[in-house]
Design a protein around this motif. Structure first.
Motif, mmCIF file in Angstrom:
data_model
loop_
_atom_site.group_PDB
_atom_site.id
_atom_site.type_symbol
_atom_site.label_atom_id
_atom_site.label_comp_id
_atom_site.label_asym_id
_atom_site.label_seq_id
_atom_site.Cartn_x
_atom_site.Cartn_y
_atom_site.Cartn_z
ATOM 1 N N ASP A 58 -3.139 -6.982 47.980
ATOM 2 C CA ASP A 58 -2.427 -7.767 48.987
ATOM 3 C C ASP A 58 -1.211 -8.434 48.351
ATOM 4 O OD1 ASP A 58 -1.799 -8.957 51.371
ATOM 5 O OD2 ASP A 58 -3.311 -10.534 51.213
ATOM 6 N N ALA A 59 -0.059 -7.798 48.499
ATOM 7 C CA ALA A 59 1.118 -8.327 47.822
ATOM 8 C C ALA A 59 2.393 -8.067 48.599
ATOM 9 C CB ALA A 59 1.239 -7.687 46.446
ATOM 10 N N ILE A 60 3.361 -8.885 48.294
ATOM 11 C CA ILE A 60 4.717 -8.684 48.768
ATOM 12 C C ILE A 60 5.575 -8.629 47.522
ATOM 13 C CG2 ILE A 60 6.644 -9.723 50.009
ATOM 14 C CD1 ILE A 60 4.509 -10.958 51.892
ATOM 15 N N ALA A 61 6.215 -7.505 47.301
ATOM 16 C CA ALA A 61 7.028 -7.332 46.093
ATOM 17 C C ALA A 61 8.499 -7.258 46.465
ATOM 18 C CB ALA A 61 6.608 -6.066 45.357
ATOM 19 N N ARG A 62 9.279 -7.972 45.707
ATOM 20 C CA ARG A 62 10.727 -7.951 45.887
ATOM 21 C C ARG A 62 11.336 -7.585 44.535
ATOM 22 N NH1 ARG A 62 11.331 -10.048 50.800
ATOM 23 N NH2 ARG A 62 9.988 -11.706 51.517
ATOM 24 N N LEU A 63 12.334 -6.742 44.569
ATOM 25 C CA LEU A 63 12.960 -6.279 43.345
ATOM 26 C C LEU A 63 14.466 -6.406 43.471
ATOM 27 C CD1 LEU A 63 12.124 -3.414 41.087
ATOM 28 C CD2 LEU A 63 14.326 -3.267 42.224
ATOM 29 N N TRP A 64 15.067 -6.876 42.409
ATOM 30 C CA TRP A 64 16.526 -6.984 42.362
ATOM 31 C C TRP A 64 17.024 -6.103 41.235
ATOM 32 C CZ3 TRP A 64 13.265 -10.594 43.955
ATOM 33 C CH2 TRP A 64 13.594 -11.347 45.072
ATOM 34 N N GLY A 65 18.076 -5.352 41.502
ATOM 35 C CA GLY A 65 18.654 -4.470 40.501
ATOM 36 C C GLY A 65 18.798 -3.077 41.062
#
Length: 175
Positions: A58-65
């Motif tokens: 159960d996750a919300i992942a955000r990635l920058w790049g």
């Protein structure tokens, strides 16, 4: 419990390449690799495996790049309905805006969507630029973990609720 993961792509990738440089014999240790600016760009991270390792169910992942195309991370993002935030490099070929964007989003999410009594924040970066936001969130009662290679900034490691070493998983996270 929901995990909110904030991934600084360039930081995790470049430093993973630095570990690969040590493993391939380009440097005697990580500190020499850092001092000489040595990286092994033949190494590729599998972001899908990173997501599974860091986030679990159960996750919300955000990635920058900007992760490389063709990585399993892109398929996972499509499946989950997430989109990374990509910033163009400046005229000196340096990535800018990422640290501030990550810190801003962590803070915004902490005060608008997280339940600090049960949710957790995981920052995937070793950059000490994140120390102020991590320190502030921890002092406000949020659980903020840092997951990174062992040479993460000492102040960042000390400011986090917990440090998760990725070094022993370098081979597993390799594509």
């Amino acid at each position: 419990m929901t995990t909110y993961a904030y991934i600084d792509n360039s930081n995790i990738y470049i430093e993973g390449c630095r570990i690969a440089a040590v493993k391939s014999g380009m440097a005697k240790d990580i500190y020499q690799a850092m001092q000489l600016g040595l990286v092994d760009h033949r190494w590729n991270m599998d972001y899908g495996k990173l997501y599974d390792f860091i986030c679990g169910e159960d996750a919300i992942a955000r990635l920058w790049g900007s992760p490389p195309p063709g990585d399993s991370f892109w398929k996972m993002l499509d499946r989950k309905g997430f989109n990374p935030t990509v910033y163009e490099k400046n005229y000196s070929n340096h990535e800018k805006k990422v640290d501030v964007a990550v810190a801003g989003r962590m803070t915004k999410d902490a005060y608008t969507v997280l339940d600090k009594s049960k949710d957790e924040i995981i920052l995937v970066s070793g950059d000490t630029d994140y120390v102020p936001v991590v320190t502030d969130l921890v002092s406000e009662g949020f659980k903020v973990e840092v997951a990174f290679w062992d040479h993460a900034g000492r102040e960042l490691v000390e400011s986090a609720s917990k440090f998760i070493s990725l070094n022993q998983f370098h081979d597993h996270l390799t594509r």
